[in-house]
Design a protein around this motif. Sequence first.
Motif, PDB file in Angstrom:
ATOM      1  N   LEU A  80     -12.651  66.982  56.665  1.00 50.58           N
ATOM      2  CA  LEU A  80     -13.896  66.819  55.907  1.00 50.58           C
ATOM      3  C   LEU A  80     -15.044  67.609  56.522  1.00 50.58           C
ATOM      4  O   LEU A  80     -15.862  68.198  55.815  1.00 50.58           O
ATOM      5  CB  LEU A  80     -14.277  65.344  55.812  1.00 50.58           C
ATOM      6  CG  LEU A  80     -13.516  64.526  54.794  1.00 50.58           C
ATOM      7  CD1 LEU A  80     -13.921  63.059  54.891  1.00 50.58           C
ATOM      8  CD2 LEU A  80     -13.763  65.042  53.396  1.00 50.58           C
ATOM      9  N   GLU A  83     -14.542  71.150  55.402  1.00 52.35           N
ATOM     10  CA  GLU A  83     -14.769  71.304  53.960  1.00 52.35           C
ATOM     11  C   GLU A  83     -16.248  71.171  53.584  1.00 52.35           C
ATOM     12  O   GLU A  83     -16.705  71.792  52.628  1.00 52.35           O
ATOM     13  CB  GLU A  83     -13.944  70.292  53.173  1.00 52.35           C
ATOM     14  CG  GLU A  83     -12.462  70.602  53.189  1.00 52.35           C
ATOM     15  CD  GLU A  83     -11.650  69.617  52.383  1.00 52.35           C
ATOM     16  OE1 GLU A  83     -12.211  68.663  51.801  1.00 52.35           O
ATOM     17  OE2 GLU A  83     -10.421  69.793  52.353  1.00 52.35           O
ATOM     18  N   VAL A 135     -19.887  65.246  59.568  1.00 54.66           N
ATOM     19  CA  VAL A 135     -18.823  64.251  59.429  1.00 54.66           C
ATOM     20  C   VAL A 135     -18.287  63.936  60.825  1.00 54.66           C
ATOM     21  O   VAL A 135     -17.801  64.822  61.515  1.00 54.66           O
ATOM     22  CB  VAL A 135     -17.677  64.769  58.540  1.00 54.66           C
ATOM     23  CG1 VAL A 135     -16.569  63.725  58.431  1.00 54.66           C
ATOM     24  CG2 VAL A 135     -18.190  65.170  57.172  1.00 54.66           C
TER      25      VAL A 135
END
Length: 69
Positions: free
Chosen positions: A5, A8, A16
């Motif tokens: 995450l 991304e 994150v």
Amino acid sequence: MTRILSTELNDEAILVNSACPGFVNTDMGGPMGASKARRGGGQWIVWLATLPDDGPTGGFFRDGKPVAF
């Protein structure tokens, strides 16, 4: 999942991270939870949630310190 995450969402300027509050003195913590008060575990979650925009991302933390995973 944290690292995936983090990668991304890098272009979205979203940090994150994940955290372990340790054994906290709760019903779920049981006898091992006696070593840390409830506030002791939560303060690091708040710390991660309020990191500045240039804070760490993709990490795993315990007591405000990175933990290798």
